[in-house]
Write a protein that holds these residues in place. Structure first.
Motif, mmCIF file in Angstrom:
data_model
loop_
_atom_site.group_PDB
_atom_site.id
_atom_site.type_symbol
_atom_site.label_atom_id
_atom_site.label_comp_id
_atom_site.label_asym_id
_atom_site.label_seq_id
_atom_site.Cartn_x
_atom_site.Cartn_y
_atom_site.Cartn_z
ATOM 1 N N PHE A 1 41.329 45.437 38.768
ATOM 2 C CA PHE A 1 41.214 44.211 39.353
ATOM 3 C C PHE A 1 41.578 43.385 38.020
ATOM 4 C CE2 PHE A 1 39.789 40.290 40.805
ATOM 5 C CZ PHE A 1 40.297 40.182 42.242
ATOM 6 N N GLU A 2 42.649 42.614 37.816
ATOM 7 C CA GLU A 2 43.057 41.793 36.692
ATOM 8 C C GLU A 2 42.902 40.561 36.970
ATOM 9 O OE1 GLU A 2 42.919 42.779 33.634
ATOM 10 O OE2 GLU A 2 42.860 45.053 34.248
ATOM 11 N N GLY A 3 42.913 39.799 38.352
ATOM 12 C CA GLY A 3 42.988 38.640 38.883
ATOM 13 C C GLY A 3 44.534 38.282 39.052
ATOM 14 N N GLU A 4 44.581 37.202 39.902
ATOM 15 C CA GLU A 4 45.934 36.380 39.878
ATOM 16 C C GLU A 4 46.172 35.184 39.285
ATOM 17 O OE1 GLU A 4 48.119 38.473 41.026
ATOM 18 O OE2 GLU A 4 46.974 40.044 42.208
ATOM 19 N N THR A 5 47.428 35.022 39.113
ATOM 20 C CA THR A 5 47.797 33.521 38.443
ATOM 21 C C THR A 5 47.706 32.433 39.565
ATOM 22 O OG1 THR A 5 49.991 34.035 38.674
ATOM 23 C CG2 THR A 5 48.859 34.804 36.598
ATOM 24 N N GLU A 6 47.835 31.344 39.182
ATOM 25 C CA GLU A 6 47.981 30.158 39.892
ATOM 26 C C GLU A 6 49.494 30.301 40.684
ATOM 27 O OE1 GLU A 6 48.442 25.069 39.820
ATOM 28 O OE2 GLU A 6 47.649 26.317 38.148
ATOM 29 N N GLU A 7 50.511 30.873 39.992
ATOM 30 C CA GLU A 7 51.883 31.079 40.425
ATOM 31 C C GLU A 7 51.840 31.958 41.567
ATOM 32 O OE1 GLU A 7 56.218 32.169 38.878
ATOM 33 O OE2 GLU A 7 54.728 32.415 37.647
ATOM 34 N N GLY B 1 37.821 42.842 36.062
ATOM 35 C CA GLY B 1 37.073 43.894 35.609
ATOM 36 C C GLY B 1 36.022 44.331 36.523
ATOM 37 N N GLN B 2 35.629 43.825 37.550
ATOM 38 C CA GLN B 2 34.418 44.056 38.334
ATOM 39 C C GLN B 2 35.054 45.414 39.232
ATOM 40 O OE1 GLN B 2 32.768 40.837 40.747
ATOM 41 N NE2 GLN B 2 31.629 40.054 38.727
ATOM 42 N N SER B 3 36.174 45.693 39.613
ATOM 43 C CA SER B 3 36.656 46.750 39.943
ATOM 44 C C SER B 3 37.613 47.240 38.900
ATOM 45 C CB SER B 3 36.948 46.466 41.346
ATOM 46 O OG SER B 3 37.497 47.763 41.972
ATOM 47 N N GLY C 1 45.320 26.639 41.749
ATOM 48 C CA GLY C 1 44.365 27.065 40.439
ATOM 49 C C GLY C 1 43.338 27.246 40.569
ATOM 50 N N GLU C 2 42.475 26.816 41.255
ATOM 51 C CA GLU C 2 41.125 27.149 41.352
ATOM 52 C C GLU C 2 40.700 28.318 42.186
ATOM 53 O OE1 GLU C 2 36.971 25.037 43.234
ATOM 54 O OE2 GLU C 2 38.725 23.892 43.706
ATOM 55 N N ALA C 3 41.617 28.906 43.149
ATOM 56 C CA ALA C 3 41.768 29.976 43.631
ATOM 57 C C ALA C 3 41.804 31.261 42.769
ATOM 58 C CB ALA C 3 42.592 30.145 44.930
ATOM 59 N N ALA C 4 42.791 31.075 41.835
ATOM 60 C CA ALA C 4 43.096 31.823 40.850
ATOM 61 C C ALA C 4 42.165 31.920 39.919
ATOM 62 C CB ALA C 4 44.647 31.559 39.970
ATOM 63 N N ASP C 5 41.222 30.829 39.592
ATOM 64 C CA ASP C 5 40.268 31.001 38.638
ATOM 65 C C ASP C 5 39.145 31.887 39.077
ATOM 66 O OD1 ASP C 5 41.553 29.137 36.902
ATOM 67 O OD2 ASP C 5 40.186 27.630 37.551
ATOM 68 N N VAL C 6 38.904 31.815 40.754
ATOM 69 C CA VAL C 6 37.882 32.869 41.263
ATOM 70 C C VAL C 6 38.401 34.193 40.726
ATOM 71 C CG1 VAL C 6 37.037 33.704 43.422
ATOM 72 C CG2 VAL C 6 37.524 31.112 43.076
ATOM 73 N N THR C 7 39.650 34.758 40.966
ATOM 74 C CA THR C 7 39.919 35.894 40.590
ATOM 75 C C THR C 7 39.682 36.161 39.295
ATOM 76 O OG1 THR C 7 42.236 35.535 40.220
ATOM 77 C CG2 THR C 7 41.505 36.000 42.621
#
Length: 269
Positions: free
Chosen positions: A142-148, A137-139, A126-132
């Protein structure tokens, strides 16, 4: 869309000059509707991230464009061939993303990092997903990833990684005062290639408050060594050509652009 329809489409892609579906898996288009399926054109329509999107296979841009415009739906089209861009622009589309492949062609000499890599465990997904999410939007795209998704990646069950036979999938993390400040996802594929196995490096993200401290450089160095230790000879990543900061970072790490295999995305707004 039912899976047998998807499998039939994937099996027929060789009939067409170009396609957006070479790198997708069923989960990517399960919710899509097949609008056109014949010997001349495949057209699927759906939504991703709240945006209308078309996946396709065709040999002529005019046929593809006619079919899209006939729907009356405005949306995005991925993997437009460079030679088709002008035709798309004439019909009202504009480029919304351009991404190039970058390769490091010899990671055998990558030095051992000063600190060993720490790999993500299940409890911190979960914390790693929060980083993304913090880097969304920085690139472009790049929408980030979920905890799953993080759990699937480190367990080797992420659909696309499974589709290409990627092994040793992991997430390398860097902490600052106990908090995950940055991540880099890695996996190894091309196991039968005469050129050697390839380290796939993706989802490199550093929380904004920890950027410009060398964390991304450390993550990339650890990722390359991770691949080297597991027999990979090369490394691959994809970058947004507008993200100059990231591209300079990758070039300093030894990556070189291969623009022949890039990705152009266009949108009708």
């Amino acid at each position: 869309m039912e899976k047998h329809v998807y499998e039939a489409i994937k099996g027929s892609l060789g009939k067409y000059q170009s396609s957006s579906m070479n790198y997708i898996v069923y989960e990517d288009v399960a919710g899509y509707e097949a609008l056109h399926l014949d010997e001349r054109l495949v057209l699927l329509a759906g939504q991703e991230g709240g945006c209308n999107k078309f996946h396709w296979a065709a040999s002529e841009p005019a046929e593809l464009l006619d079919a899209i415009l006939k729907t009356g739906v405005k949306g995005a089209v991925s993997f437009v061939p460079p030679g088709w861009v002008a035709e798309f622009q004439k019909r009202g589309f504009e480029v919304c993303g351009k991404f190039n492949d970058y390769f490091h062609n010899d990671i055998a000499r990558v030095p051992e990092p000063a600190e060993p890599a720490e790999l993500l465990g299940d409890k911190d997904c979960g914390e790693a997903a929060d980083v993304t999410a913090a880097c969304r939007g920085q690139s472009r795209k790049f929408e980030g990833e979920t905890e799953e998704w993080m759990r699937m990646w480190i367990s080797g069950t992420e659909p696309y990684a499974m589709d290409i036979g990627a092994k040793d999938c992991a997430v390398i993390i860097r902490r600052v005062c106990g908090k995950i400040a940055g991540i880099a996802c890695v996996g190894i594929y091309e196991h039968a290639s005469e050129k050697g196995e390839v380290l796939w490096l993706r989802e490199i993200a550093v929380r904004p408050e920890f950027q410009h401290r060398g964390i991304a450089t450390q993550l990339i160095g650890q990722a390359l060594y991770y691949g080297r230790e597991r027999g990979a000879r090369r490394a691959f990543l994809m970058a947004d050509e507008m993200n100059d900061t990231a591209i300079r970072l990758y070039q300093r790490a030894g990556f070189e652009c291969n623009s022949d295999d890039g990705q152009i995305d266009m949108i009708l707004r």
